[in-house]
Design an enzyme around this catalytic site. Structure first.
Site, PDB file in Angstrom:
ATOM      1  CE1 TYR A 165      40.931  37.392  43.245  1.00 13.57           C
ATOM      2  CE2 TYR A 165      41.644  39.576  42.549  1.00 13.57           C
ATOM      3  CZ  TYR A 165      40.824  38.774  43.307  1.00 13.57           C
ATOM      4  OH  TYR A 165      39.878  39.342  44.132  1.00 13.57           O
ATOM      5  CE  LYS A 169      37.199  37.715  42.873  1.00 14.58           C
ATOM      6  NZ  LYS A 169      35.994  37.239  43.593  1.00 14.58           N
TER       7      LYS A 169
HETATM    8  C1  8X3 Z   1      41.001  42.742  45.139  1.00 14.64           C
HETATM    9  C2  8X3 Z   1      41.391  44.010  44.490  1.00 14.64           C
HETATM   10  O1  8X3 Z   1      43.156  45.356  43.264  1.00 14.64           O
HETATM   11  O2  8X3 Z   1      43.966  43.621  44.756  1.00 14.64           O
HETATM   12  O3  8X3 Z   1      40.061  42.012  44.461  1.00 14.64           O
HETATM   13  O4  8X3 Z   1      42.965  42.997  42.671  1.00 14.64           O
HETATM   14  S1  8X3 Z   1      42.932  43.963  43.770  1.00 14.64           S
END
Ligand code: 8X3
Length: 265
Positions: A165, A169
């Protein structure tokens, strides 16, 4: 004063829930015309109906899977047929494109993680943004339009259990920066809005429907809401044409980094 956005076309992906649905409602309240995309037909239709009640002169829904090129291209063709009918600007009638579709799947460490979760995250968060930009840049108002990608604090600071993730991002952030350079001179703004902990379906999806785990993410602290993100998106999209809000990192006051969160008891 009438909103600078009043009557303008705004397109939002992932608009059936969370940030996307909150953004749809906020832009509707500004009097925007809306094109809403998501995978869940019934939910996206319901959001569109709500937006019409809130003041959107038009709010139209279309099923799209940003993880699929043919689906994105069909969405672009459909969008073009709608906005070109109402636009004088040579088909470049979309004022703001919000690439919101995406999310996290799983929170396992790399040695335990699953291919299908990695692949889903790459398809939606990374390739989805690229596909959407490729298909929609020709439809964006130039000068004066905006592309706003939804990133995350995870794209700036890595954490355990978030390798894929955080990677996608971080990729979104670099796509935004590259596109900003590629579109320099067109008058199209490109920016990213990167939230920290926000209470939407995000955690529920990450933990595959485990409500207790999802709730724990926000335990004892006050997270951001979809509305917090939506009002920031409206601010970014409504600056005068010479102002580009390039990168915004928005965190709950109770969060300093992904792992540093203040919790009451
Ligand atoms: C979501 C924020 O801190 O869970 O994009 O990665 S976090």
């Amino acid at each position: 004063m009438a909103s600078r956005l009043s009557g303008k076309w705004v397109l939002i992906t992932g608009a059936s829930s969370g940030f996307g649905a909150a953004a749809a409602r906020a832009f509707a309240a500004e009097g925007c015309r809306l094109l809403l995309g998501a995978r869940r037909a019934q939910r996206i239709e319901a959001v569109a109906a709500e937006c019409r009640k809130l003041g959107a002169p038009e709010a139209l829904a279309h099923v799209v899977d940003v993880g699929n090129t043919a689906s994105v291209n069909a969405f672009a063709e459909w969008s073009k047929s709608i906005v070109s009918a109402s636009a004088a600007e040579s088909g470049r009638a979309i004022q703001t494109l919000i690439n919101n579709a995406g999310g996290a799947h799983g929170a396992e460490q790399v040695t335990q993680a699953r291919d299908e979760d990695w692949e889903a995250m790459v398809q939606s968060n990374l390739l989805g943004v690229l596909r959407m930009c490729r298909a929609f840049v020709p439809l964006i108002q130039a000068p004066g339009g905006s592309i706003i990608n939804i990133g995350s604090i995870a794209g700036r600071i890595a954490y355990e259990g978030g390798a894929a993730y955080c990677a996608v991002k971080a990729g979104e952030l670099q796509i935004t920066r590259a596109l900003r350079m590629e579109l320099l001179g067109t008058g199209i703004r490109v920016g990213t809005l990167d939230p920290g902990l926000a209470e939407t379906e995000f955690a529920l999806v990450r933990f595959k429907g485990d409500g207790d785990k999802a709730k724990n993410v926000y335990k004892g602290m006050t997270p951001l809401s979809g509305e917090d993100i939506a009002e920031t998106l409206v601010f970014m999209a409504s600056r005068p044409p010479h102002v580009c809000i390039d990168e915004v990192l928005i965190l709950p006051t109770d969060q300093a980094t992904p792992g540093k969160v203040f919790r009451r008891n």
